[in-house]
Every structure is written in structure tokens, then in C-alpha cells.
Write an enzyme that holds these catalytic residues in place. Structure first.
Site, PDB file in Angstrom:
ATOM      1  N   GLY A   1       0.833  -1.204   0.000  1.00 59.29           N
ATOM      2  CA  GLY A   1       0.000   0.000   0.000  1.00 59.29           C
ATOM      3  C   GLY A   1       0.858   1.240   0.000  1.00 59.29           C
ATOM      4  O   GLY A   1       0.470   2.289   0.530  1.00 59.29           O
TER       5      GLY A   1
ATOM      6  N   SER B   1       1.671   3.463  -2.122  1.00 59.51           N
ATOM      7  CA  SER B   1       1.233   4.696  -2.782  1.00 59.51           C
ATOM      8  C   SER B   1       0.102   5.392  -2.046  1.00 59.51           C
ATOM      9  O   SER B   1      -0.282   6.507  -2.398  1.00 59.51           O
ATOM     10  CB  SER B   1       0.776   4.380  -4.215  1.00 59.51           C
ATOM     11  OG  SER B   1      -0.362   3.536  -4.199  1.00 59.51           O
TER      12      SER B   1
ATOM     13  N   MET C   1      -1.041   6.628   4.082  1.00 61.91           N
ATOM     14  CA  MET C   1      -0.231   6.088   5.170  1.00 61.91           C
ATOM     15  C   MET C   1       1.026   5.431   4.628  1.00 61.91           C
ATOM     16  O   MET C   1       2.111   5.546   5.219  1.00 61.91           O
ATOM     17  CB  MET C   1      -1.051   5.081   5.984  1.00 61.91           C
ATOM     18  CG  MET C   1      -2.039   5.716   6.939  1.00 61.91           C
ATOM     19  SD  MET C   1      -1.255   6.710   8.242  1.00 61.91           S
ATOM     20  CE  MET C   1      -0.399   5.436   9.151  1.00 61.91           C
TER      21      MET C   1
ATOM     22  N   GLY D   1      -0.982  -2.397  10.432  1.00 63.96           N
ATOM     23  CA  GLY D   1      -1.745  -1.275  10.939  1.00 63.96           C
ATOM     24  C   GLY D   1      -3.171  -1.305  10.446  1.00 63.96           C
ATOM     25  O   GLY D   1      -3.878  -0.297  10.529  1.00 63.96           O
TER      26      GLY D   1
ATOM     27  N   ALA E   1      -1.641  -3.963  15.202  1.00 64.01           N
ATOM     28  CA  ALA E   1      -1.836  -2.806  16.075  1.00 64.01           C
ATOM     29  C   ALA E   1      -2.923  -1.893  15.505  1.00 64.01           C
ATOM     30  O   ALA E   1      -2.728  -1.305  14.438  1.00 64.01           O
ATOM     31  CB  ALA E   1      -0.530  -2.025  16.239  1.00 64.01           C
TER      32      ALA E   1
ATOM     33  N   ASN F   1      -3.610   0.970  16.509  1.00 54.89           N
ATOM     34  CA  ASN F   1      -3.133   2.353  16.547  1.00 54.89           C
ATOM     35  C   ASN F   1      -1.657   2.368  16.932  1.00 54.89           C
ATOM     36  O   ASN F   1      -1.261   1.707  17.891  1.00 54.89           O
ATOM     37  CB  ASN F   1      -3.953   3.174  17.545  1.00 54.89           C
ATOM     38  CG  ASN F   1      -3.837   4.658  17.304  1.00 54.89           C
ATOM     39  OD1 ASN F   1      -2.750   5.204  17.177  1.00 54.89           O
ATOM     40  ND2 ASN F   1      -4.978   5.338  17.237  1.00 54.89           N
TER      41      ASN F   1
ATOM     42  N   HIS G   1     -13.839   9.985  12.961  1.00 55.36           N
ATOM     43  CA  HIS G   1     -12.962   9.793  11.807  1.00 55.36           C
ATOM     44  C   HIS G   1     -13.591  10.420  10.571  1.00 55.36           C
ATOM     45  O   HIS G   1     -14.769  10.811  10.586  1.00 55.36           O
ATOM     46  CB  HIS G   1     -12.698   8.303  11.558  1.00 55.36           C
ATOM     47  CG  HIS G   1     -11.723   7.689  12.504  1.00 55.36           C
ATOM     48  ND1 HIS G   1     -12.075   7.206  13.745  1.00 55.36           N
ATOM     49  CD2 HIS G   1     -10.388   7.490  12.399  1.00 55.36           C
ATOM     50  CE1 HIS G   1     -11.007   6.738  14.360  1.00 55.36           C
ATOM     51  NE2 HIS G   1      -9.969   6.892  13.555  1.00 55.36           N
TER      52      HIS G   1
ATOM     53  N   LYS H   1     -13.772   6.428   6.055  1.00 50.96           N
ATOM     54  CA  LYS H   1     -13.316   5.261   6.819  1.00 50.96           C
ATOM     55  C   LYS H   1     -14.320   4.128   6.648  1.00 50.96           C
ATOM     56  O   LYS H   1     -15.533   4.335   6.744  1.00 50.96           O
ATOM     57  CB  LYS H   1     -13.160   5.613   8.303  1.00 50.96           C
ATOM     58  CG  LYS H   1     -12.589   4.473   9.143  1.00 50.96           C
ATOM     59  CD  LYS H   1     -12.249   4.944  10.547  1.00 50.96           C
ATOM     60  CE  LYS H   1     -11.746   3.793  11.419  1.00 50.96           C
ATOM     61  NZ  LYS H   1     -10.516   3.183  10.884  1.00 50.96           N
TER      62      LYS H   1
ATOM     63  N   THR I   1      -9.228   1.306  17.174  1.00 51.48           N
ATOM     64  CA  THR I   1      -8.744   1.929  18.408  1.00 51.48           C
ATOM     65  C   THR I   1      -9.807   1.893  19.489  1.00 51.48           C
ATOM     66  O   THR I   1      -9.525   1.587  20.655  1.00 51.48           O
ATOM     67  CB  THR I   1      -8.313   3.375  18.133  1.00 51.48           C
ATOM     68  OG1 THR I   1      -7.240   3.374  17.189  1.00 51.48           O
ATOM     69  CG2 THR I   1      -7.841   4.062  19.414  1.00 51.48           C
TER      70      THR I   1
END
Length: 267
Positions: free
Chosen positions: A11, A13, A16, A100, A126, A128, A156, A160, A167
Site C-alpha cells: 500500500g 502509494s 499512510m 496497521g 496494532a 493504533n 474519523h 473510513k 482503536t
């Protein structure tokens, strides 16, 4: 370790992914091994993020990238629809996944832990990577011992995909480890509009706000007669997650098995 940690970014490009690429290129003990994106051409990853050319070109096949570039660690911020398959593929090739993304069930995590143990490598899932967000979760869990009546509100952007956020779910899990279930509110309450009271979790509610222009915020509201306590964390930019990502890349090289939650890396 004596050599640099070779890192692949899937991912790469995306918003994140670009931040992760920049972070890896800036860290003296890390080396960018590969970048993967299905919808991007063979651009130099350094140029893509506004830095000097690094000699690593974008690829569009994750398995081929893992085989040819031989990374130590795969960092993935793609999405829940590919989370499990990407993690399984990385482990299959002996690459330590740092995920992530959300979308993992407890059964997924258990299975992935077994695969990591068999390969003798570490992995991390994880929700977050923000150190401030981890502290928010920890403080909320600690406070819930004394303020057991609470609700979680997370905010958010409107694009999303999942609700509630990973989280907020992780926060709820940590709170539930130290707080007995209390069914809050009036026992005769009724929702005149379906969903008004939010999602139910172990006696309390989680509310998801989705609006354009919002990045990522979460607050835990606690109350007792005559007083209220609010614990809130605000992220304004994706750069907030990068120190945590760097810590995770280093830590995942030091143990065996799949760990769920970045809080295990914060003393």
C-alpha cells in the site's frame, strides 16, 4: 543487529504508505527493500514521496516482491479486506508482519500466532501506532476502575470503512479487562431512532462519528454523581503514527509469535 532492517511497504502509494516510506528512508538502521501497490506504475519510491531517488521501484505483486527483495519486515496499512491474506503471505515467506490494518478476528490472531511460532518469527497487529493514543487507552482503563460508568466516542473522516474503529474496540477491550460488566442507562429506555445509543460493548456504548475533514480523535467520557472525567486524544496528521511504526519495526525483530496491540511495546 549488525545490518540494516530491510522493510517492505504494501500500500506504498496510499497516504499512510507514503508516510511509512519516508520514515524508513530517514531511519539510519533501516533499508527500504520494496514498495507494493496494485494501482501504481514502476515509479522510484524516493521520488514518489518527494525525496531523492532511492533505487527501489514500485511493484504490483506482493508475493513476487517478498520473494525477490527478501525483506525482514512487511509494514501494511492497506485495509480490512486484505489484512489476513497479506499477513499470512508474509509469514509464509518468513517476513515479519507489522499490520496497521483492522479486520482481524480473535480466531485470525490465534491462527497467525501459530504460524509465526512455526516460522520462528515475530509479528504485530496494532489498531493504533500513536503513542498518545496508547496512553489514552491505558489511562482510560486505569480510570475505569474508579469511574465504571462510561461511553466512548470516536471521530474519523467519512471515508473510513469500518465502524467502530479498531482503536475504540481496543480501548473497550482494555477497559473490560479491569471493569466488571455494568449495564448502564435506564433499563426501560427505548431508541426512537434505531442506533441512537450506539454500539453495545460489555455494558457501555461506543459511538462512531464519520464526517469530512476529521482525521482521528477519540474520547472516553466517564461520570459519577456530581462529576465527570474526559480522556481524549487527537491526531492531526499521519506523521503522528510514524515514531510508533519505527519502534514496531525494530521490536518485531526481537521475539517470536504474534502480538496484538502496540501498547505491549510502551513501558
Amino acid at each position: 543487529m549488525d545490518r540494516k532492517i530491510r522493510v517492505a511497504v504494501v500500500g506504498a502509494s496510499g497516504r499512510m504508505g507514503r508516510e511509512v516510506v519516508k520514515k524508513v528512508l530517514a531511519e539510519p538502521d533501516m533499508e527500504l527493500a520494496a514498495g507494493v501497490a496494485r494501482t501504481s506504475g514502476p515509479i522510484d519510491l524516493g521520488r514518489m514521496v518527494g525525496m531523492e531517488e532511492c533505487g527501489v521501484l514500485m511493484q504490483n505483486d506482493l508475493e513476487l516482491a517478498l520473494v525477490t527483495s527478501k525483506p525482514d519486515v512487511l509494514v501494511d496499512f492497506t485495509g480490512p479486506q486484505t489484512a489476513f491474506s497479506h499477513t499470512s503471505l508474509a509469514i509464509k515467506h518468513g517476513v515479519r508482519p507489522v499490520m496497521g490494518t483492522t479486520g482481524f478476528t480473535p480466531e485470525h490472531i490465534q491462527e497467525l500466532d501459530k504460524l509465526c511460532q512455526e516460522q520462528g518469527i515475530g509479528g504485530l497487529i496494532a489498531p493504533n501506532f500513536s503513542i498518545g493514543a496508547i496512553l489514552m487507552m491505558r489511562f482510560a482503563a486505569q480510570a475505569s476502575k474508579y469511574f465504571p460508568h462510561l461511553e466512548i466516542i470516536e471521530y474519523h473522516g467519512d471515508q473510513k470503512l469500518d465502524a467502530p474503529s479498531g482503536t475504540s474496540i481496543k480501548t473497550a477491550e482494555l477497559i473490560s479487562e479491569v471493569r466488571e460488566e455494568i449495564r448502564q442507562g435506564n433499563p426501560r429506555e427505548e431508541e426512537t431512532i434505531d442506533g441512537s445509543r450506539g454500539g453495545y460493548y460489555n455494558g457501555f456504548r461506543i459511538h462512531s462519528v464519520r464526517l469530512p475533514g476529521i482525521f482521528a480523535q477519540q474520547e472516553v467520557i466517564m461520570a459519577e454523581p456530581g462529576q465527570a472525567l474526559k480522556i481524549r486524544h487527537d491526531s492531526y496528521d499521519r506523521a503522528a503514527y510514524m515514531p510508533g511504526v519505527a519502534i514496531a519495526v525494530r521490536k518485531v525483530m526481537t521475539y517470536t509469535g504474534m502480538i496484538y496491540g502496540f501498547e505491549h511495546f510502551i513501558d
